[in-house]
Design a protein around this motif. Structure first.
Motif, PDB file in Angstrom:
ATOM      1  N   ARG A 169       0.837  -1.204   0.000  1.00 37.67           N
ATOM      2  CA  ARG A 169       0.000   0.000   0.000  1.00 37.67           C
ATOM      3  C   ARG A 169       0.877   1.262   0.000  1.00 37.67           C
ATOM      4  NH1 ARG A 169      -4.910   1.088  -1.181  1.00 37.67           N
ATOM      5  NH2 ARG A 169      -4.420   3.238  -1.577  1.00 37.67           N
ATOM      6  N   LEU A 172       2.529   1.837  -3.274  1.00 32.03           N
ATOM      7  CA  LEU A 172       1.574   2.373  -4.253  1.00 32.03           C
ATOM      8  C   LEU A 172       1.381   3.870  -4.036  1.00 32.03           C
ATOM      9  CD1 LEU A 172      -0.675   1.869  -6.435  1.00 32.03           C
ATOM     10  CD2 LEU A 172      -2.248   1.566  -4.521  1.00 32.03           C
ATOM     11  N   MET A 186      -5.613  14.369  -3.153  1.00 32.08           N
ATOM     12  CA  MET A 186      -7.061  14.494  -3.380  1.00 32.08           C
ATOM     13  C   MET A 186      -7.740  13.125  -3.360  1.00 32.08           C
ATOM     14  SD  MET A 186      -7.768  17.659  -5.968  1.00 32.08           S
ATOM     15  CE  MET A 186      -6.684  17.288  -7.312  1.00 32.08           C
ATOM     16  N   LEU A 187      -6.954  12.058  -3.374  1.00 33.91           N
ATOM     17  CA  LEU A 187      -7.523  10.720  -3.231  1.00 33.91           C
ATOM     18  C   LEU A 187      -7.297  10.187  -1.815  1.00 33.91           C
ATOM     19  CD1 LEU A 187      -6.383   9.432  -6.706  1.00 33.91           C
ATOM     20  CD2 LEU A 187      -8.747   9.738  -5.981  1.00 33.91           C
TER      21      LEU A 187
ATOM     22  N   SER B  81     -14.769  14.146  -3.540  1.00 29.81           N
ATOM     23  CA  SER B  81     -13.828  13.558  -4.482  1.00 29.81           C
ATOM     24  C   SER B  81     -13.767  14.382  -5.756  1.00 29.81           C
ATOM     25  CB  SER B  81     -14.267  12.129  -4.787  1.00 29.81           C
ATOM     26  OG  SER B  81     -13.281  11.477  -5.513  1.00 29.81           O
ATOM     27  N   MET B  82     -12.618  14.357  -6.406  1.00 33.27           N
ATOM     28  CA  MET B  82     -12.372  15.250  -7.540  1.00 33.27           C
ATOM     29  C   MET B  82     -11.990  14.462  -8.789  1.00 33.27           C
ATOM     30  SD  MET B  82     -11.772  18.439  -8.638  1.00 33.27           S
ATOM     31  CE  MET B  82     -10.549  19.758  -8.617  1.00 33.27           C
ATOM     32  N   GLU B  97      -4.180  -0.167 -10.245  1.00 33.38           N
ATOM     33  CA  GLU B  97      -3.465   0.598  -9.217  1.00 33.38           C
ATOM     34  C   GLU B  97      -4.035   2.005  -9.099  1.00 33.38           C
ATOM     35  OE1 GLU B  97       0.980  -1.477  -9.218  1.00 33.38           O
ATOM     36  OE2 GLU B  97       0.560   0.151 -10.598  1.00 33.38           O
ATOM     37  N   SER B 100      -6.917   1.913  -7.024  1.00 32.21           N
ATOM     38  CA  SER B 100      -6.654   1.537  -5.633  1.00 32.21           C
ATOM     39  C   SER B 100      -6.084   2.677  -4.801  1.00 32.21           C
ATOM     40  CB  SER B 100      -5.669   0.358  -5.593  1.00 32.21           C
ATOM     41  OG  SER B 100      -6.141  -0.694  -6.404  1.00 32.21           O
ATOM     42  N   VAL B 101      -5.532   3.704  -5.456  1.00 33.54           N
ATOM     43  CA  VAL B 101      -4.894   4.770  -4.684  1.00 33.54           C
ATOM     44  C   VAL B 101      -5.878   5.358  -3.671  1.00 33.54           C
ATOM     45  CG1 VAL B 101      -3.844   7.064  -4.804  1.00 33.54           C
ATOM     46  CG2 VAL B 101      -3.259   5.345  -6.506  1.00 33.54           C
ATOM     47  N   GLY B 102      -7.123   5.556  -4.095  1.00 29.75           N
ATOM     48  CA  GLY B 102      -8.106   6.215  -3.239  1.00 29.75           C
ATOM     49  C   GLY B 102      -8.813   5.315  -2.245  1.00 29.75           C
ATOM     50  N   THR B 103      -8.440   4.047  -2.170  1.00 34.90           N
ATOM     51  CA  THR B 103      -9.134   3.155  -1.231  1.00 34.90           C
ATOM     52  C   THR B 103      -8.347   2.966   0.059  1.00 34.90           C
ATOM     53  OG1 THR B 103      -8.122   1.172  -2.171  1.00 34.90           O
ATOM     54  CG2 THR B 103     -10.215   1.869  -3.123  1.00 34.90           C
ATOM     55  N   ARG B 149     -11.921   6.227 -10.559  1.00 29.23           N
ATOM     56  CA  ARG B 149     -10.943   6.417  -9.480  1.00 29.23           C
ATOM     57  C   ARG B 149     -11.547   7.278  -8.371  1.00 29.23           C
ATOM     58  NH1 ARG B 149      -5.579   9.731 -11.036  1.00 29.23           N
ATOM     59  NH2 ARG B 149      -7.173  11.341 -11.252  1.00 29.23           N
ATOM     60  N   ALA B 150     -12.266   8.330  -8.763  1.00 28.17           N
ATOM     61  CA  ALA B 150     -12.908   9.191  -7.770  1.00 28.17           C
ATOM     62  C   ALA B 150     -14.002   8.425  -7.022  1.00 28.17           C
ATOM     63  CB  ALA B 150     -13.494  10.424  -8.443  1.00 28.17           C
ATOM     64  N   THR B 153     -13.225   6.246  -3.848  1.00 26.83           N
ATOM     65  CA  THR B 153     -13.029   6.823  -2.525  1.00 26.83           C
ATOM     66  C   THR B 153     -14.332   6.824  -1.730  1.00 26.83           C
ATOM     67  OG1 THR B 153     -13.540   9.082  -3.211  1.00 26.83           O
ATOM     68  CG2 THR B 153     -11.259   8.369  -3.468  1.00 26.83           C
TER      69      THR B 153
END
Ligand SMILES: Nc1ncnc2c1ncn2[C@@H]1O[C@H](COP(=O)(O)OP(=O)(O)O)[C@@H](O)[C@H]1O
Ligand SMILES: [Mg+2]
Lengths: 302, 239
Positions: A169, A172, A186-187, B81-82, B97, B100-103, B149-150, B153
């Motif tokens: 994680r 990433l 922002m994420l 979220s944006m 990936e 997944s960044v926002g999870t 992706r947004a 989240t």
């Protein structure tokens, strides 16, 4: 090419690669060229010995058995880098890259002076793992055991870091932040966590370099980090600022070229080895000013 | 209480004032388009709400909680979220990936898996390309990825900046179809920057018209489109 020379080239290149990676990791997430990296290395070296101005070093932590010593020095390197980030760079989070770079110089000078006060300015003889100097015979050639271990250690460190970046994680989040820091935030990616992690890894890598340098040279010198920092910085520029694999490749290349030139140049040309080496670097940058592996879409911080 | 409230907002870049005295409120579940010429401050407005640029003045609230002054990660963690202008895909990361960044901020592993399924169902191409680098996607596919992706989240409010930019009309149709479906499915509150009032009218919703960093009109998107058609009829197709 003799096997001995091959291992010399790989060991020197590997060390430069690890040092360059320490700089590239922080540049990747913060757009900061951390010129204190060399002093992080020097601090990790001096953490091995008891503070005194004597020429012969008395081992402190350095006397511990390797399985304890190595993680401890890695932790000290990581801790020093994380503390430096929290105390020096975090309050400047919104400052310009130039201001950040200048304060990294200042931090480096401060750390070097701290070492001078504690340990004096004379280089010290340090005997760390002297038994590793014994040669071993491989395929008819004789190679110091230490060189084999250094090459193996570099492979382990690079593979471990690559795995961490690909599979975890945190890895990433670091890769996302290196591409577009604000978008990652922002994420929900926490900037402090990513930046602290980059400094911790960078400090750990500085400690790896420190251990290898001491074991190879048997010397602790307040200035020793500065020289390797210079080469590592050049490697990150040649590799393309912000590209981790570029930093590794260029570090390996410069180290290997340096070892090969040392062996291959005629004796009267050897004093000019570095002139040949940096001539090559300049040639590379003339043709690819952005470096060999300029990262895709790297955006400025914040 | 509005879902999203913006009060007396000002945004400055050095000496340049991009937004001043701007206020509006968005109700829960509403779809609001923001239109206006280039440089009107639309992107600056969304960036200020998301915390990517600092407000020089004013207050931004979501569910009555003050967002202005928080960092973008804290605002994202509160459920905003944006989908930014230019998509800002992580091109060196794979499609999966990127999603997944926002999870990382979510603890509900099974809900994350469900959301991934929702995203893949809405945009099947993302499932097909899950393992390939996001930089290889076409513009339309990158827009879909940015929306998905947004969504990952688990937002309550989603800001979308010019999703139609540079896309073929048919792709824009598809993007808006999916966006509306996802809004209904997830009870999202949507704020969308869209240059074309005709497009906004066809999708349906409220519209704010911005000019010079202020809101100059606020009403139903359809009424704007009718007015623009009139302008077009008299002054050519400049609008
Ligand atoms: N990062 C920035 N730095 C300086 N000026 C900016 C920046 N972003 C936008 N601006 C300026 O702010 C004004 C509003 O821009 P923007 O919010 O992008 O408008 P829009 O999205 O409506 O086209 C423009 O004059 C633009 O040049
Ligand atoms: Mg814009």
């Amino acid at each position: 090419m003799s096997l001995q020379l091959l291992f010399d080239a790989m060991a020197l290149g590997g060390i430069y690669a690890v040092a360059a990676l320490g700089i590239a990791l922080i540049f990747g997430v913060m757009r900061l060229v951390n010129f204190a990296h060399g002093q992080f290395i020097a601090c990790a070296v001096f953490a091995l010995i008891v503070p005194s101005a004597d020429a012969l070093a008395v081992m402190g932590l350095g006397a511990l058995p390797a399985p304890v010593l190595i993680p401890l020095i890695l932790l000290i390197g990581a801790g020093l880098a994380v503390a430096a980030e929290a105390l020096v760079f975090r309050p400047m989070r919104n400052a310009s890259p130039v201001a950040l770079m200048v304060s990294s110089f200042a931090l480096g000078v401060a750390l070097q002076n701290l070492l001078l006060v504690l340990y004096g300015g004379r280089p010290k003889a340090v005997s760390l793992w002297a038994e590793l100097g014994h040669p071993v015979r491989i395929a008819g050639a004789s190679v110091p055991l230490l060189q084999l271990i250094v090459v193996a250690a570099v492979v382990v460190v690079l593979a471990g870091l690559a795995l961490m970046l690909r599979k975890t994680r945190l890895g990433l989040e670091m890769r996302a932040a290196a591409e577009d820091f604000t978008m990652a935030r922002m994420l929900g990616v926490r900037s402090n966590r990513v930046i602290s992690a980059a400094f911790a890894l960078s400090g750990g890598l500085a400690a790896v370099v420190a251990l290898v340098l001491v074991a190879q040279t048997g010397v602790a010198d307040v200035r020793m980090g500065g020289q390797i920092m210079l080469v590592a910085f050049i490697a990150t520029v040649v590799g393309g600022m912000g590209s981790l694999s570029g930093a590794v490749a260029a570090g390996l290349g410069i180290g290997a070229a340096s070892a090969l030139l040392q062996a291959g140049l005629p004796a009267e040309a050897r004093p000019f080895r570095d002139a040949f080496l940096y001539g090559g670097v300049i040639l590379v940058l003339l043709f690819r000013p952005q470096g060999l592996f300029a990262p895709v879409g790297a955006k400025p911080r914040v | 209480m509005p879902k999203l409230g913006v009060y007396d907002l000002a945004v400055r870049y050095g000496k340049l004032t991009a937004i001043s005295d701007l206020s509006f409120a968005v109700a829960e579940g509403e779809r609001v388009f923001i239109s206006g010429p280039n440089g009107a401050g639309k992107s600056s407005l969304l960036s200020a709400i998301a915390g990517a640029v600092r407000a020089a003045h004013g207050r931004i609230e979501m569910d009555g909680e003050i967002l202005s002054g928080l960092g973008p990660e804290s605002i994202a963690r509160r459920g905003l979220s944006m989908v930014p202008e230019g998509r800002r895909i992580f091109s060196g990361l794979t499609v999966l990936e990127n999603l997944s960044v926002g999870t990382g901020m979510r603890n509900d592993r099974s809900a994350v898996a469900e959301d991934l399924e929702i995203a893949y169902t809405a945009f099947p191409i993302l499932r097909e390309r899950a393992k390939s680098p996001a930089g290889n996607l076409s513009g339309g596919q990158q827009q879909m990825l940015a929306i998905a992706r947004a969504l990952m989240t688990n937002p309550k409010v989603m800001l979308v900046d010019e999703p139609s930019l540079g896309l073929a009309p048919k792709v824009v149709d598809e993007v808006y179809d999916r966006l509306c479906q996802l809004q209904a499915l997830r009870a999202l509150t949507l704020v969308i920057v869209e240059q074309s009032s005709a497009r906004a009218a066809r999708v349906g919703g409220r519209m704010l018209l911005m000019r010079g960093g202020r809101i100059v009109a606020d009403g139903d998107a359809a009424s704007f489109a009718a007015r623009d058609l009139l302008t077009e009829a008299y002054f050519g197709d400049a609008a």
